[in-house]
Write a protein that holds these residues in place. Structure first.
Motif, PDB file in Angstrom:
ATOM      1  N   LEU A   1       0.856  -1.170   0.000  1.00 59.42           N
ATOM      2  CA  LEU A   1       0.000   0.000   0.000  1.00 59.42           C
ATOM      3  C   LEU A   1       0.899   1.230   0.000  1.00 59.42           C
ATOM      4  CD1 LEU A   1      -3.037   0.750   0.408  1.00 59.42           C
ATOM      5  CD2 LEU A   1      -2.574   0.813   2.849  1.00 59.42           C
ATOM      6  N   ARG A   2       0.621   2.141  -0.922  1.00 62.59           N
ATOM      7  CA  ARG A   2       1.383   3.403  -0.933  1.00 62.59           C
ATOM      8  C   ARG A   2       0.589   4.430  -0.157  1.00 62.59           C
ATOM      9  NH1 ARG A   2       5.444   3.425  -4.796  1.00 62.59           N
ATOM     10  NH2 ARG A   2       5.650   5.672  -4.647  1.00 62.59           N
ATOM     11  N   VAL A   3       1.240   5.073   0.786  1.00 67.81           N
ATOM     12  CA  VAL A   3       0.531   6.053   1.604  1.00 67.81           C
ATOM     13  C   VAL A   3       1.264   7.389   1.534  1.00 67.81           C
ATOM     14  CG1 VAL A   3      -0.189   6.660   3.937  1.00 67.81           C
ATOM     15  CG2 VAL A   3      -0.390   4.301   3.142  1.00 67.81           C
ATOM     16  N   GLU A   4       0.505   8.433   1.231  1.00 72.12           N
ATOM     17  CA  GLU A   4       1.101   9.768   1.154  1.00 72.12           C
ATOM     18  C   GLU A   4       0.886  10.489   2.479  1.00 72.12           C
ATOM     19  OE1 GLU A   4       1.448  12.715  -2.494  1.00 72.12           O
ATOM     20  OE2 GLU A   4      -0.472  12.961  -1.501  1.00 72.12           O
ATOM     21  N   LEU A   5       1.972  11.003   3.024  1.00 69.59           N
ATOM     22  CA  LEU A   5       1.889  11.758   4.280  1.00 69.59           C
ATOM     23  C   LEU A   5       2.320  13.194   4.019  1.00 69.59           C
ATOM     24  CD1 LEU A   5       3.654   9.265   6.728  1.00 69.59           C
ATOM     25  CD2 LEU A   5       1.204   9.524   6.362  1.00 69.59           C
ATOM     26  N   ASP A   6       1.634  14.148   4.657  1.00 68.22           N
ATOM     27  CA  ASP A   6       2.100  15.522   4.511  1.00 68.22           C
ATOM     28  C   ASP A   6       3.156  15.806   5.581  1.00 68.22           C
ATOM     29  OD1 ASP A   6       0.838  16.302   6.892  1.00 68.22           O
ATOM     30  OD2 ASP A   6      -1.011  16.840   5.851  1.00 68.22           O
TER      31      ASP A   6
ATOM     32  N   GLY B   1       4.153  12.405  13.438  1.00 66.98           N
ATOM     33  CA  GLY B   1       3.668  11.032  13.479  1.00 66.98           C
ATOM     34  C   GLY B   1       2.156  11.040  13.426  1.00 66.98           C
ATOM     35  N   THR B   2       1.558   9.949  13.000  1.00 61.05           N
ATOM     36  CA  THR B   2       0.098   9.924  12.891  1.00 61.05           C
ATOM     37  C   THR B   2      -0.408   8.486  12.878  1.00 61.05           C
ATOM     38  OG1 THR B   2      -1.780  10.751  11.596  1.00 61.05           O
ATOM     39  CG2 THR B   2       0.087   9.959  10.341  1.00 61.05           C
ATOM     40  N   THR B   3      -1.710   8.373  13.017  1.00 65.20           N
ATOM     41  CA  THR B   3      -2.355   7.063  12.920  1.00 65.20           C
ATOM     42  C   THR B   3      -3.445   7.166  11.866  1.00 65.20           C
ATOM     43  OG1 THR B   3      -1.945   6.711  15.247  1.00 65.20           O
ATOM     44  CG2 THR B   3      -3.576   5.301  14.260  1.00 65.20           C
ATOM     45  N   LYS B   4      -3.508   6.196  10.994  1.00 65.53           N
ATOM     46  CA  LYS B   4      -4.543   6.219   9.953  1.00 65.53           C
ATOM     47  C   LYS B   4      -5.176   4.847   9.835  1.00 65.53           C
ATOM     48  CE  LYS B   4      -2.337   9.594   6.860  1.00 65.53           C
ATOM     49  NZ  LYS B   4      -3.330  10.507   6.295  1.00 65.53           N
ATOM     50  N   LYS B   5      -6.434   4.880   9.404  1.00 64.58           N
ATOM     51  CA  LYS B   5      -7.132   3.612   9.164  1.00 64.58           C
ATOM     52  C   LYS B   5      -7.332   3.411   7.670  1.00 64.58           C
ATOM     53  CE  LYS B   5      -9.786   2.778  13.309  1.00 64.58           C
ATOM     54  NZ  LYS B   5     -11.074   2.903  13.955  1.00 64.58           N
TER      55      LYS B   5
ATOM     56  N   ASN C   1       0.045   2.810  12.545  1.00 60.34           N
ATOM     57  CA  ASN C   1       0.681   3.850  13.332  1.00 60.34           C
ATOM     58  C   ASN C   1       1.961   4.294  12.608  1.00 60.34           C
ATOM     59  OD1 ASN C   1       1.376   5.438  15.497  1.00 60.34           O
ATOM     60  ND2 ASN C   1       2.512   3.772  16.459  1.00 60.34           N
ATOM     61  N   PHE C   2       1.999   5.544  12.188  1.00 60.46           N
ATOM     62  CA  PHE C   2       3.171   6.061  11.480  1.00 60.46           C
ATOM     63  C   PHE C   2       4.052   6.816  12.469  1.00 60.46           C
ATOM     64  CE2 PHE C   2      -0.178   5.638   8.372  1.00 60.46           C
ATOM     65  CZ  PHE C   2       0.455   5.068   7.288  1.00 60.46           C
ATOM     66  N   PRO C   3       5.229   6.314  12.758  1.00 60.66           N
ATOM     67  CA  PRO C   3       6.103   7.031  13.693  1.00 60.66           C
ATOM     68  C   PRO C   3       6.594   8.348  13.074  1.00 60.66           C
ATOM     69  CG  PRO C   3       7.281   5.196  12.697  1.00 60.66           C
ATOM     70  CD  PRO C   3       5.864   5.105  12.214  1.00 60.66           C
TER      71      PRO C   3
END
Ligand SMILES: [Zn+2]
Ligand SMILES: [Zn+2]
Length: 386
Positions: free
Chosen positions: A130-135, A142-146, A229-231
């Protein structure tokens, strides 16, 4: 590197019985098994080290020589003690020896060694990417996404067994062993070879009445929700591996993994340079000349900074700790800086009055750099080429 004492490796006394040695090895092999510690190099090394120790200590002759002469004593005796290292296949075949056929419990590695210790395969589900784009804000804090993922899930109708009525039969071809042995005449005499049973593909079981929803597979297309969970401190191209968050395995096998590939969404004003953030501050001629207070963007809102009178273009200011935190290693969490690079805007058009004023200024010696200023600016310029 010198090898550790084999007794020490297994944590047993020099007087330990064969049984104690076997039990000690068994414990370590389970603890450091690669399937249980994926990607953990240290565990893998311990796993190999224990296997080498056990390979020597289980053999009375090798053990005696090891006791008498140390590692050199068992060199060249066949096997692996002292000299070269065992490869994983050797270790897994030794495994079969000890654990017999019943070594299940999530260790899906198919066949053990030749003719000994067959272990039934556990099917591993599909790995997913899965490719995930973070700003930038998400990266710094850091953030948490579902995520809702389409993947293989355990069939709810048969609970993964693949059987409509819950019945699973012993394979008539291999009688449940999962393999077939073939004897062939060859130039070396009679040869025996072992291969996966063609009827049950090594499972040892067959399903006569297949589940009508999953056609006997035990899995079907479905959806699952994964929270990730994105550190803080990730960067473009990094991969997070979430074990067991991929597709379900056939017949209640092992789940695949989910790999998350990080993409960075570019920020409108801040550029990233490692863990530093870079901002290009464009000042007007009067601002740089007279000095001023300006607002600059940071990752958490605006910050005010002072510009000294007479600030030269190319001046670099640093806001300590306003950058991106280090994501891993001993200095994890340590933040980079925001680096402010100053440039000065030279007007492209002027009114008549302004032109006159400029001409007047040009005649003032304040507008001509002194030799010391010239060489200071030049040495800075030169430093870019070093
Ligand atoms: Zn089913
Ligand atoms: Zn079979």
């Amino acid at each position: 590197m010198a090898k550790r004492d084999y007794y020490e490796v297994l944590g047993v006394a020099k007087t330990a019985s064969d049984d104690e040695i076997k039990r000690a090895y068994k414990k370590m092999a389970i603890k450091y098994h690669p399937d249980r510690n994926p990607g953990d190099k240290e565990a893998e090394d311990k796993f190999k080290e224990a296997a080498e120790a056990y390979d020597v200590l289980r053999d009375p002759e090798k053990r005696q020589r090891y006791d008498q002469f140390g590692p050199e004593g068992v060199n060249g005796m066949g096997g692996f003690g002292g000299g070269q290292s065992m490869n994983m296949d050797d270790i897994f075949s030794m495994f079969g020896d000890i654990f017999g056929g019943g070594f299940g419990g999530g260790f899906g590695r198919g066949f053990g060694g030749q003719g000994q210790g067959y272990r039934k395969p556990k099917f591993k589900g599909k790995d997913q990417r899965l490719r995930v784009e973070l700003d930038l804000n998400e990266i710094v804090n850091g953030t948490t996404k579902k995520f809702k993922l389409k993947n293989d899930v355990t069939c709810s109708h048969c609970h993964g067994s693949g059987s409509e009525d819950g019945k699973v039969d012993t394979c008539p071809t291999c009688h449940g062993t999962g393999y077939v042995v073939r004897t062939q005449q060859s130039i070396f005499g009679m040869m025996q070879s072992q291969s996966a049973c063609p009827e049950c593909h090594g499972e040892g079981t067959v399903i006569k009445n297949k589940c009508h929803e999953c056609h006997g597979e035990g899995i079907k297309q479905g959806e699952s929700i994964v929270e990730v969970n994105f550190p803080a401190g990730l960067s473009e191209g990094m991969v997070l591996t979430l074990e067991g968050k991929g597709g379900a395995g056939r017949h209640n096998g092992v789940n695949g993994d989910l790999q998350i590939i990080i993409k960075e969404k570019p920020h409108e004003e801040l550029l990233r340079d490692g863990n530093d953030l870079v901002y290009n501050l464009l000042l007007s001629v009067p601002m740089a000349t007279l000095g001023c207070t300006v607002e600059v963007p940071t990752v958490d809102g605006k910050a005010k900074i002072n510009i000294e009178p007479g600030t030269q273009p190319g001046t670099v200011l640093r806001m300590k700790g306003k950058g991106v935190p280090e994501v891993q290693g001993y200095n994890r969490g340590q933040k980079g800086d925001e680096v402010i690079n100053i440039s000065v805007y030279i007007p492209e058009t002027l009114s008549k009055d302004e032109k006159e004023a400029m001409k007047k200024m040009d005649r003032s010696e304040n507008f001509i750099p002194a030799e010391s200023v010239r060489s200071k600016i030049f040495s800075k310029f030169r430093s870019y080429f070093e």
